[in-house]
Scaffold this motif. Sequence first.
Motif, short mmCIF file in Angstrom:
data_model
loop_
_atom_site.label_atom_id
_atom_site.label_comp_id
_atom_site.label_asym_id
_atom_site.label_seq_id
_atom_site.Cartn_x
_atom_site.Cartn_y
_atom_site.Cartn_z
N LEU A 25 118.73 95.80 -31.59
CA LEU A 25 118.52 94.29 -31.85
C LEU A 25 117.68 94.31 -33.34
O LEU A 25 116.80 95.10 -33.31
N SER A 26 118.08 93.36 -34.14
CA SER A 26 117.52 93.51 -35.45
C SER A 26 116.74 92.15 -35.73
O SER A 26 117.19 91.10 -35.47
N LEU A 27 115.64 92.25 -36.66
CA LEU A 27 114.91 91.32 -37.28
C LEU A 27 114.94 91.58 -38.52
O LEU A 27 114.47 92.80 -39.11
N PHE A 28 114.99 90.69 -39.62
CA PHE A 28 114.80 90.69 -40.98
C PHE A 28 113.48 90.06 -41.42
O PHE A 28 113.43 88.88 -40.95
N THR A 29 112.78 90.79 -42.08
CA THR A 29 111.34 90.06 -42.49
C THR A 29 110.96 91.01 -43.70
O THR A 29 111.41 91.97 -44.18
N PRO A 30 110.46 90.15 -44.80
CA PRO A 30 109.45 90.62 -45.99
C PRO A 30 108.51 91.48 -45.18
O PRO A 30 108.20 91.64 -44.04
N CYS A 31 107.90 92.23 -46.08
CA CYS A 31 106.49 93.28 -45.79
C CYS A 31 105.26 92.31 -45.61
O CYS A 31 104.94 91.54 -46.54
N VAL A 32 104.93 92.04 -44.37
CA VAL A 32 103.99 91.14 -44.10
C VAL A 32 102.95 92.09 -43.25
O VAL A 32 103.18 92.92 -42.35
N MET A 33 101.47 91.85 -43.28
CA MET A 33 100.72 92.69 -42.38
C MET A 33 99.82 91.42 -41.56
O MET A 33 99.45 90.58 -41.96
N PRO A 34 99.72 91.73 -40.34
CA PRO A 34 100.38 92.61 -39.71
C PRO A 34 101.94 92.66 -39.18
O PRO A 34 102.30 91.40 -39.81
N PRO A 35 102.50 93.58 -38.83
CA PRO A 35 103.84 93.42 -38.67
C PRO A 35 104.37 92.41 -37.88
O PRO A 35 103.36 91.93 -36.80
N PRO A 36 105.53 91.53 -38.03
CA PRO A 36 105.84 90.35 -36.91
C PRO A 36 106.10 91.10 -35.68
O PRO A 36 106.43 92.01 -35.57
N GLU A 37 105.77 90.06 -34.94
CA GLU A 37 105.89 90.44 -33.25
C GLU A 37 107.33 90.38 -32.95
O GLU A 37 108.27 89.40 -33.68
N ALA A 38 107.61 91.03 -31.88
CA ALA A 38 108.98 91.15 -31.59
C ALA A 38 109.29 89.58 -30.95
O ALA A 38 108.59 89.02 -30.29
N PRO A 39 110.61 89.01 -31.13
CA PRO A 39 111.00 87.71 -30.64
C PRO A 39 110.90 87.76 -28.84
O PRO A 39 110.92 88.89 -28.22
N PHE A 40 110.71 86.70 -28.33
CA PHE A 40 110.22 86.42 -27.01
C PHE A 40 111.47 87.09 -26.15
O PHE A 40 110.94 87.42 -24.96
N ASP A 41 112.58 87.18 -26.48
CA ASP A 41 113.51 87.58 -25.60
C ASP A 41 113.71 88.94 -25.62
O ASP A 41 114.90 89.73 -25.22
N TRP A 42 113.17 89.83 -26.55
CA TRP A 42 113.35 91.22 -26.66
C TRP A 42 112.78 91.91 -25.53
O TRP A 42 111.31 91.62 -25.37
N THR A 43 113.08 92.75 -24.79
CA THR A 43 112.59 93.60 -23.72
C THR A 43 112.09 94.65 -23.82
O THR A 43 111.05 95.32 -23.43
N LEU A 44 112.14 95.34 -25.19
CA LEU A 44 111.82 96.50 -25.34
C LEU A 44 110.90 96.20 -27.03
O LEU A 44 111.44 95.34 -27.62
N PRO A 45 110.02 97.05 -27.08
CA PRO A 45 109.01 96.95 -28.41
C PRO A 45 109.88 97.41 -29.63
O PRO A 45 110.97 98.09 -29.65
N LEU A 46 109.18 96.89 -30.90
CA LEU A 46 109.82 97.26 -32.23
C LEU A 46 109.72 98.74 -32.31
O LEU A 46 108.77 99.37 -31.67
N LEU A 47 110.98 99.51 -32.72
CA LEU A 47 111.00 100.79 -32.79
C LEU A 47 110.81 101.44 -34.23
O LEU A 47 110.16 102.40 -34.57
N GLU A 48 111.57 100.84 -35.08
CA GLU A 48 111.67 101.36 -36.38
C GLU A 48 112.14 100.50 -37.45
O GLU A 48 112.54 99.28 -37.03
#
Length: 68
Positions: A25-48
């Motif tokens: 699953l993908s999410l598109f974002t500009p460079c922000v600190m801290p990194p965005p949190e995973a959407p509520f319906d993602w069951t696995l954490p951000l990977l790459e």
Amino acid sequence: MDQWARCAELSRPGIVFEIRNAEGLSLFTPCVMPPPEAPFDWTLPLLEFRPVAEEPAEHAGPMPLPRS
């Protein structure tokens, strides 16, 4: 994702970042600190993440006329 702090080095006009999890699953974002949190319906954490070209804006069609 452990290299997210480098996103500032990779930032350029017209570039956004695709963040993916292990399910693909993908999410598109500009460079922000801290990194965005995973959407509520993602069951696995951000990977790459990877820089990708931002899609050009598209003009919307004309607004429909109001109904009377």
